[in-house]
Motif scaffolding. Structure first.
Motif, PDB file in Angstrom:
ATOM      1  N   ASP A 128      44.063  47.286  32.942  1.00 41.13           N
ATOM      2  CA  ASP A 128      43.740  46.625  34.203  1.00 41.13           C
ATOM      3  C   ASP A 128      44.625  45.403  34.413  1.00 41.13           C
ATOM      4  O   ASP A 128      45.114  45.164  35.529  1.00 41.13           O
ATOM      5  CB  ASP A 128      42.268  46.217  34.206  1.00 41.13           C
ATOM      6  CG  ASP A 128      41.865  45.511  35.494  1.00 41.13           C
ATOM      7  OD1 ASP A 128      41.790  46.182  36.548  1.00 41.13           O
ATOM      8  OD2 ASP A 128      41.647  44.287  35.446  1.00 41.13           O
TER       9      ASP A 128
ATOM     10  N   LEU B 171      48.091  46.564  35.464  1.00 37.85           N
ATOM     11  CA  LEU B 171      48.130  47.016  36.852  1.00 37.85           C
ATOM     12  C   LEU B 171      48.072  45.848  37.827  1.00 37.85           C
ATOM     13  O   LEU B 171      48.750  45.854  38.861  1.00 37.85           O
ATOM     14  CB  LEU B 171      46.967  47.977  37.117  1.00 37.85           C
ATOM     15  CG  LEU B 171      47.094  49.374  36.499  1.00 37.85           C
ATOM     16  CD1 LEU B 171      45.806  50.158  36.696  1.00 37.85           C
ATOM     17  CD2 LEU B 171      48.268  50.139  37.118  1.00 37.85           C
ATOM     18  N   ARG B 172      47.257  44.846  37.511  1.00 36.02           N
ATOM     19  CA  ARG B 172      47.165  43.692  38.400  1.00 36.02           C
ATOM     20  C   ARG B 172      48.479  42.916  38.434  1.00 36.02           C
ATOM     21  O   ARG B 172      48.902  42.431  39.491  1.00 36.02           O
ATOM     22  CB  ARG B 172      46.014  42.781  37.959  1.00 36.02           C
ATOM     23  CG  ARG B 172      44.633  43.386  38.196  1.00 36.02           C
ATOM     24  CD  ARG B 172      43.518  42.473  37.705  1.00 36.02           C
ATOM     25  NE  ARG B 172      42.222  43.080  37.892  1.00 36.02           N
ATOM     26  CZ  ARG B 172      41.507  43.015  39.017  1.00 36.02           C
ATOM     27  NH1 ARG B 172      42.000  42.343  40.057  1.00 36.02           N
ATOM     28  NH2 ARG B 172      40.346  43.597  39.120  1.00 36.02           N
TER      29      ARG B 172
ATOM     30  N   GLU C 171      50.850  45.034  40.512  1.00 37.23           N
ATOM     31  CA  GLU C 171      50.535  44.956  41.942  1.00 37.23           C
ATOM     32  C   GLU C 171      51.095  43.687  42.568  1.00 37.23           C
ATOM     33  O   GLU C 171      51.705  43.718  43.653  1.00 37.23           O
ATOM     34  CB  GLU C 171      49.021  44.996  42.131  1.00 37.23           C
ATOM     35  CG  GLU C 171      48.594  44.852  43.592  1.00 37.23           C
ATOM     36  CD  GLU C 171      47.107  44.626  43.744  1.00 37.23           C
ATOM     37  OE1 GLU C 171      46.600  44.829  44.862  1.00 37.23           O
ATOM     38  OE2 GLU C 171      46.453  44.246  42.755  1.00 37.23           O
TER      39      GLU C 171
ATOM     40  N   GLU D  44      51.418  52.923  45.147  1.00 38.41           N
ATOM     41  CA  GLU D  44      50.467  53.166  44.061  1.00 38.41           C
ATOM     42  C   GLU D  44      51.108  52.904  42.703  1.00 38.41           C
ATOM     43  O   GLU D  44      52.274  53.225  42.468  1.00 38.41           O
ATOM     44  CB  GLU D  44      49.964  54.620  44.133  1.00 38.41           C
ATOM     45  CG  GLU D  44      48.868  54.944  43.149  1.00 38.41           C
ATOM     46  CD  GLU D  44      48.370  56.370  43.298  1.00 38.41           C
ATOM     47  OE1 GLU D  44      47.437  56.588  44.093  1.00 38.41           O
ATOM     48  OE2 GLU D  44      48.938  57.263  42.638  1.00 38.41           O
TER      49      GLU D  44
ATOM     50  N   GLN E 127      44.488  54.754  34.603  1.00 40.89           N
ATOM     51  CA  GLN E 127      44.050  53.797  35.610  1.00 40.89           C
ATOM     52  C   GLN E 127      45.078  53.731  36.727  1.00 40.89           C
ATOM     53  O   GLN E 127      46.290  53.761  36.485  1.00 40.89           O
ATOM     54  CB  GLN E 127      43.839  52.406  35.004  1.00 40.89           C
ATOM     55  CG  GLN E 127      42.598  52.308  34.123  1.00 40.89           C
ATOM     56  CD  GLN E 127      42.178  50.868  33.872  1.00 40.89           C
ATOM     57  OE1 GLN E 127      42.530  49.969  34.628  1.00 40.89           O
ATOM     58  NE2 GLN E 127      41.417  50.658  32.821  1.00 40.89           N
TER      59      GLN E 127
ATOM     60  N   ARG F  99      46.064  51.892  40.699  1.00 46.72           N
ATOM     61  CA  ARG F  99      45.809  50.784  41.612  1.00 46.72           C
ATOM     62  C   ARG F  99      46.711  50.927  42.831  1.00 46.72           C
ATOM     63  O   ARG F  99      47.911  51.178  42.703  1.00 46.72           O
ATOM     64  CB  ARG F  99      46.063  49.447  40.916  1.00 46.72           C
ATOM     65  CG  ARG F  99      45.506  48.248  41.694  1.00 46.72           C
ATOM     66  CD  ARG F  99      45.565  46.990  40.848  1.00 46.72           C
ATOM     67  NE  ARG F  99      44.914  45.864  41.511  1.00 46.72           N
ATOM     68  CZ  ARG F  99      43.628  45.590  41.417  1.00 46.72           C
ATOM     69  NH1 ARG F  99      42.849  46.370  40.676  1.00 46.72           N
ATOM     70  NH2 ARG F  99      43.102  44.542  42.054  1.00 46.72           N
TER      71      ARG F  99
END
Length: 449
Positions: A11, A14-15, A18, A54, A70, A72
């Protein structure tokens, strides 16, 4: 590592990805920095996938274990060099062990939730100054320069207002092009200037998708063709919106009976070398300022932009055409940006993109699509010319970075696995037992603001 640790690590990766992608980083940089985050947190065997909208991270502990996946989505599309700088430093701290995973998550939350240190009005003023810089590069008269300044500010205010109402970007571009054309018509009607083409060209420069076009070339060169095609489609659609707005403004002027000189789409005549240098420096620094680059980086960026514009002007006036001077200027930008970025503590990308902004082919793209819309095949020549410039800039910057970045034994091995040098974040990360657990960190980074 427990399942919970795995989920939290993925997570975090991914953050980070992003925020990097939405702030202007390329797909190659986003992909490797997500893997760096996972590796720095002690999670090996993570694979990443980056598309235009994505991000995906997958991890499989062993062949007999199920794969953890996962995903995002990325929706924000605004160049933000302040957030990019903060996340870049966050990843470097994590890789160096100066912060642990939990500290990184907390710091990332602060970055996302905090506002900018620079006000929105100041950024809008920066776009206006960028219009002035473009006007100087195009050899415009003082009236045209002042009009470009006012037009760029009004366009930014209007597009921001439409964005808050969640109107698609295409319609924001239409509104911006319409506003710039109406302003040019009013100036021509008052006989203050008889150069509506240059007023429109300088005024809509922030609407033209030169940055997206060059980003598409860089993604293609670094092994991300799908993301490259998506960026290219976005750039084309955005430019088409600006063309529709300009056409609508001219149609409106004819409907109300206002006569004005013929408008040549994307009119651009380069100034003499001294004005090109000053205009390039102003344009680069203003773009960086409007994109929230740290203040400490503005003077170096101005010097880089001025040097790039001077190199291009000398080559262009020397009869080398457009492509080769663009490539030489881009190589020079890539060479010096790596060293400058380390000294002013910003990602290389912020200096590279800002430095080549004065040379971006936005006007050529606009001119080509506008002429094509008039059923003239001459527009293809301008589009090919724009593509050649974008390829020259993208390839030149990457070549300059290849030459500039010192390749140690580990970095050489790393570059064999990935396409292109890193413009954001460290080259690679080593997992460490001291960082595999999320206990206490020897050092915490300070708050954002």
């Amino acid at each position: 590592m427990t399942n919970e640790d795995t989920y939290l690590t993925l997570d975090l990766g991914l953050r980070v990805g992003e925020l990097l992608l939405s702030s202007g980083a390329g797909a190659a940089d986003v992909s490797i920095q997500m893997q760096n985050v996972a590796l720095a947190c002690g999670l090996r065997g993570v694979s990443s996938s980056v598309t235009f909208t994505e991000l995906q991270l997958t991890h499989q502990e062993s062949p007999d274990q199920p794969t953890v996946l996962q995903v995002r989505n990325v929706v924000q599309r605004e160049i933000d060099y302040e957030d990019l700088t903060l996340v870049d430093q966050l990843v470097r701290d994590l890789v160096a062990g100066r912060i642990d995973r939990d500290g990184a998550r907390a710091e990332l939350a602060r970055i996302v939730s905090s506002g900018h240190t620079r006000s929105r009005r100041a950024a809008t003023l920066g776009w206006g100054v960028m219009g002035v810089g473009v006007g100087l590069m195009l050899g415009a008269t003082p009236i045209v320069v002042v009009t470009a300044f006012i037009g760029a500010i009004l366009i930014d205010v209007s597009t921001r207002a439409l964005a808050r109402r969640r109107l698609p970007v295409f319609y924001q571009q239409v509104a911006g092009g319409l506003l710039a054309t109406v302003l040019a018509v009013l100036v021509s009607a008052t006989h203050l200037s008889h150069e509506p083409s240059r007023i429109i060209s300088a005024g809509i420069i922030l609407l033209l998708a030169g940055v997206s076009f060059m980003g598409a070339v860089q993604d293609a060169l670094t092994g991300f063709p799908l993301t490259s095609m998506a960026r290219l489609l976005e750039a084309t659609l955005a430019t088409a919106g600006a063309i529709a707005g300009v056409s609508g403004g001219l149609t409106l002027a004819n409907a109300v009976g206002m006569e004005m000189p013929r408008v040549t789409p994307g009119s651009s005549i380069y100034s003499a070398t001294p004005l090109m240098t000053v205009g390039g420096a102003v344009t680069a620094a203003a773009f960086a300022f409007a994109s929230y680059a740290p203040l400490r980086s503005l003077l170096p960026i101005a010097l880089v932009g001025g040097l790039a514009s001077t190199t291009f002007a000398l080559g262009y006036l020397g009869g080398l055409g457009v492509a080769w001077p663009s490539a030489l200027a881009a190589v020079l930008v890539g060479l010096i940006s790596y060293a400058i970025a380390g000294r002013v503590r910003v990602p290389t990308l912020a200096i590279v993109v800002s430095g080549v902004v004065p040379l971006l082919p936005g006007l050529a793209i606009y001119r080509g699509l506008a002429i094509l819309s008039e059923n003239s095949a001459r527009g293809l020549i301008d589009l090919v010319n724009a593509a050649v410039i974008a390829i020259a800039l993208g390839a030149g910057v990457i070549l300059g970075e290849y030459i500039a970045q010192p390749l140690s034994r580990e970095a050489r091995r790393f570059e064999q696995r990935l396409s292109g040098p890193r413009l954001v974040g460290p080259l690679t990360a080593r997992s460490s037992r001291s960082r595999r657990h999320t206990g206490h960190s020897s050092e915490r980074v300070s708050g954002r603001r």
